[in-house]
Design a protein around this motif. Structure first.
Motif, short mmCIF file in Angstrom:
data_model
loop_
_atom_site.label_atom_id
_atom_site.label_comp_id
_atom_site.label_asym_id
_atom_site.label_seq_id
_atom_site.Cartn_x
_atom_site.Cartn_y
_atom_site.Cartn_z
N ILE A 42 20.84 0.01 8.75
CA ILE A 42 21.48 1.41 8.64
C ILE A 42 20.83 1.78 9.98
N ASP A 43 21.28 3.10 10.45
CA ASP A 43 20.89 3.72 11.60
C ASP A 43 19.82 4.51 11.50
N ARG A 44 19.18 4.50 12.64
CA ARG A 44 17.77 5.12 12.94
C ARG A 44 17.56 6.47 11.96
N ALA A 45 18.45 7.38 12.12
CA ALA A 45 18.44 8.69 11.61
C ALA A 45 18.16 8.56 10.10
N GLN A 46 18.97 7.77 9.40
CA GLN A 46 19.10 7.49 7.97
C GLN A 46 17.79 6.82 7.77
N ALA A 47 17.47 5.80 8.10
CA ALA A 47 16.00 5.18 7.86
C ALA A 47 14.84 5.83 8.01
N VAL A 48 15.01 6.87 8.84
CA VAL A 48 13.92 7.78 9.00
C VAL A 48 14.07 8.78 7.87
N LYS A 49 14.84 9.05 7.45
CA LYS A 49 15.22 10.21 6.34
C LYS A 49 14.51 9.45 5.30
N GLU A 50 15.36 8.39 4.87
CA GLU A 50 14.80 7.52 3.78
C GLU A 50 13.35 7.36 3.88
N GLY A 51 12.79 7.02 5.03
CA GLY A 51 11.54 6.36 5.13
C GLY A 51 10.33 7.51 4.76
N LYS A 52 10.69 8.77 5.25
CA LYS A 52 9.91 9.97 5.24
C LYS A 52 10.00 10.61 3.57
N GLU A 53 11.12 10.41 2.91
CA GLU A 53 11.17 10.63 1.58
C GLU A 53 10.38 9.70 0.76
N LEU A 54 10.13 8.33 1.17
CA LEU A 54 9.42 7.32 0.43
C LEU A 54 7.89 7.76 0.63
N LEU A 55 7.57 8.04 1.98
CA LEU A 55 6.06 8.43 2.28
C LEU A 55 5.79 9.72 1.55
N ASP A 56 6.49 10.56 1.48
CA ASP A 56 6.38 11.64 0.68
C ASP A 56 5.95 11.54 -0.72
N LYS A 57 6.88 10.56 -1.41
CA LYS A 57 6.90 10.17 -2.66
C LYS A 57 5.30 9.48 -3.00
N VAL A 58 4.93 8.80 -2.12
CA VAL A 58 3.67 7.97 -2.35
C VAL A 58 2.51 8.84 -1.65
N GLY A 59 2.83 10.08 -1.54
CA GLY A 59 1.80 11.03 -1.03
C GLY A 59 1.16 10.85 0.29
N LEU A 60 1.88 10.44 1.20
CA LEU A 60 1.58 10.20 2.71
C LEU A 60 2.35 10.97 3.71
N GLY A 61 3.02 12.16 3.24
CA GLY A 61 3.77 12.91 4.15
C GLY A 61 3.02 13.33 5.40
N ASP A 62 1.85 13.49 5.26
CA ASP A 62 1.22 13.84 6.68
C ASP A 62 0.71 12.66 7.51
N LYS A 63 1.36 11.41 7.22
CA LYS A 63 0.93 10.05 8.13
C LYS A 63 1.86 9.54 8.73
N TYR A 64 2.97 10.12 8.91
CA TYR A 64 4.27 9.44 9.46
C TYR A 64 3.64 8.84 11.03
N ASP A 65 3.15 9.37 11.61
CA ASP A 65 2.88 8.88 12.95
C ASP A 65 1.70 8.07 13.30
N VAL A 66 0.96 8.02 12.20
CA VAL A 66 -0.39 7.44 11.93
C VAL A 66 -0.17 5.84 12.34
N TYR A 67 -1.26 5.14 13.03
CA TYR A 67 -1.32 3.84 12.91
C TYR A 67 -2.11 3.20 11.50
N PRO A 68 -1.52 2.29 11.12
CA PRO A 68 -2.38 1.69 9.93
C PRO A 68 -3.97 1.71 9.92
N ASN A 69 -4.34 1.38 11.04
CA ASN A 69 -5.98 1.09 11.26
C ASN A 69 -6.55 2.51 10.98
N LYS A 70 -5.72 3.50 10.94
CA LYS A 70 -6.61 4.82 10.80
C LYS A 70 -6.54 5.19 9.21
N LEU A 71 -6.02 4.27 8.41
CA LEU A 71 -6.07 4.52 6.87
C LEU A 71 -6.79 4.02 6.19
#
Lengths: 243, 225
Positions: free
Chosen positions: A111-140
């Protein structure tokens, strides 16, 4: 009820070690099944055989009505429909949280990037990580990492989710947030198989609980029933130790 | 004739200033040999590393390659390519030396990459595969980027060795730093000063290379911040 996954007479050995012995199990759509049992009882191996991270020696794995064999099926296509969450998260450390979630949809589902980003952000919002999009995993924290891992698996829109001891590597105070996310997922009707040591979760959330011992399924039953009135002696012994 | 081989500071500086146009030109040749060797050597090295990890048959091929290349001196390899292969293929001195240096380094670079790839947690491959990615996709998108990052420090080390080893190209007549130095030393009899000047140029080049490697390492480590 529609059958989602079924194994028949599944056997798996590592060298001389016979880990799974004639295991039969079926899981229906929208059902949550917990696998419990002592370490080395084969529950993780059983889970890993379901998406062919371990290759069975013999027996059948039937997914969504289709008997899956390495010879006849493209295993990558099967895996797209089977989400997996690991004990040690296995996030991609060189990618941001959002990239972790968008990687497979873009590369595999194409799927194209825009769609993937949209879906990805929705999923991250859903698991309560809407403020962590651009963070690298080692900061979590561990709990946040595991929620990213759940979002990453969900991004492939799987029909079933497999959880391999998803809270075992977490600090005690972080277990709750992950279980809460899983509970929410169960409520939404996701079919789930969960290997866990969290008896409270199994009892409360799982429709059925399966007790494994020494490579065999000893007892399967309605979760409340199994925890309150285990029929088998070995189940009783195990539960008396862990509860 | 007696040559007093005592270091003379005045000679050193006057020679440094007098010879710099020649040394700059020769340094450029050294840089070109090194860059060619390092680029080609890395390509071959990655390929050999992947052979070594692919399956038992290709691993034997890779092992033989590494054993032979690592087990023979670079100067012998240069001479084989330049003098020995004349019946098969004519290589210019520049390409004979660059290619020999590339092949020589590829054996070490292969081992660097193999180690780096194997050091990546098994769970990374499993995570990629569990999402439906093929082995190749996971290798390219997940494993290699992480392995590359881990390979940078030892690669930098290897590139420094390659830079210094490029001096052996002098023996097939390439006018790089060392060859030039020999010529100037023989012509002026300022042997000690001239070779120290050469050392200064090599040191400067190595320091520049080190700086580049450090910069790359920092750029690649964004996810650690």
């Amino acid at each position: 009820m529609k059958e989602m996954i079924r194994v028949e007479k599944l056997n798996k050995s590592f060298g001389d070690l016979h880990v799974l012995k004639d295991v039969d199990l079926e899981v229906y759509e929208n059902e949550v099944v917990c696998l419990i049992g002592a370490s080395g009882s084969g529950k993780s191996t059983l889970l890993r055989c379901l998406n062919f991270l371990e290759i069975k020696n013999d027996g059948k794995v039937v997914f969504d009505g289709d008997q899956i064999e390495l010879k006849t099926h493209n295993i990558n296509e099967v895996r797209q429909q089977v989400g997996m969450v690991f004990q040690h998260f296995n996030l991609f450390p060189h990618k941001t949280v959002l990239e972790n979630v968008t990687e497979a949809p873009m590369i595999v589902r194409k799927i194209d990037r825009a769609q993937a980003v949209k879906e990805g952000k929705e999923l991250l919002d859903k698991v309560g990580l809407g403020d962590k999009y651009d963070v690298y995993p080692n900061k979590l924290s561990g709990g946040q990492k595991q929620r990213v891992a759940i979002a990453r698996a969900l991004a492939m829109k799987p029909k079933i989710m497999l959880f391999d001891e998803p809270t075992s590597a977490l600090d005690p105070e972080l277990v709750g947030e992950v279980l809460e996310t899983m509970k929410q997922l169960a409520k939404e009707g996701m079919t789930m198989i969960v290997v866990t040591h969290e008896m409270g979760f199994a009892r409360e959330v799982a429709d059925r609980t399966v007790y494994m011992h020494d490579g065999q399924i000893v007892e399967t039953g309605d979760s409340k029933e199994l925890f309150e009135n285990p029929k088998e002696k070995r189940t009783q012994e195990f539960l008396s130790k862990v509860l | 004739m007696i040559v007093a081989n005592v270091f003379d500071l005045n000679t050193f500086f006057s020679e440094l200033i007098r010879t710099y146009p020649f040394f700059f030109e020769a340094a450029w040749v050294t840089i070109r040999i090194t860059v060619a060797a390092v680029v080609i050597g890395t390509v071959i090295g990655v390929f050999v590393a992947l052979l070594k990890l692919a399956n038992p048959v290709t691993r034997v091929v890779a092992d033989i390659y590494i054993t032979v290349i690592r087990g023979t001196p670079l100067i012998v390899q240069i001479f084989i390519l330049f003098y020995g292969l004349t019946g098969v293929v004519q290589l210019s001195a520049f390409w004979a030396a660059s290619f020999a240096l590339a092949v020589h380094n590829s054996a070490y670079i292969a081992e660097i990459f193999r180690g780096a790839i194997q050091s990546i947690d098994k769970g990374q491959m499993e995570a990629g595969r569990s999402l439906g990615m093929t082995k190749g996709m996971t290798m390219k998108r997940i494993i290699m980027p992480q392995a590359l990052r881990r390979a940078v420090p030892p690669l930098g080390n290897q590139f420094i060795i390659a830079l210094k080893d490029s001096s052996l190209a002098a023996f097939v007549g390439i006018a790089e730093l060392f060859r030039l130095t020999q010529g100037i030393a023989a012509a002026t009899f300022n042997t000690l000063e001239t070779y120290i000047i050469a050392a200064v140029y090599y040191l400067a080049l190595v320091m520049i290379l080190t700086w580049i490697v450090n910069m790359v390492e920092r750029r690649l480590s964004v996810s650690d911040r």
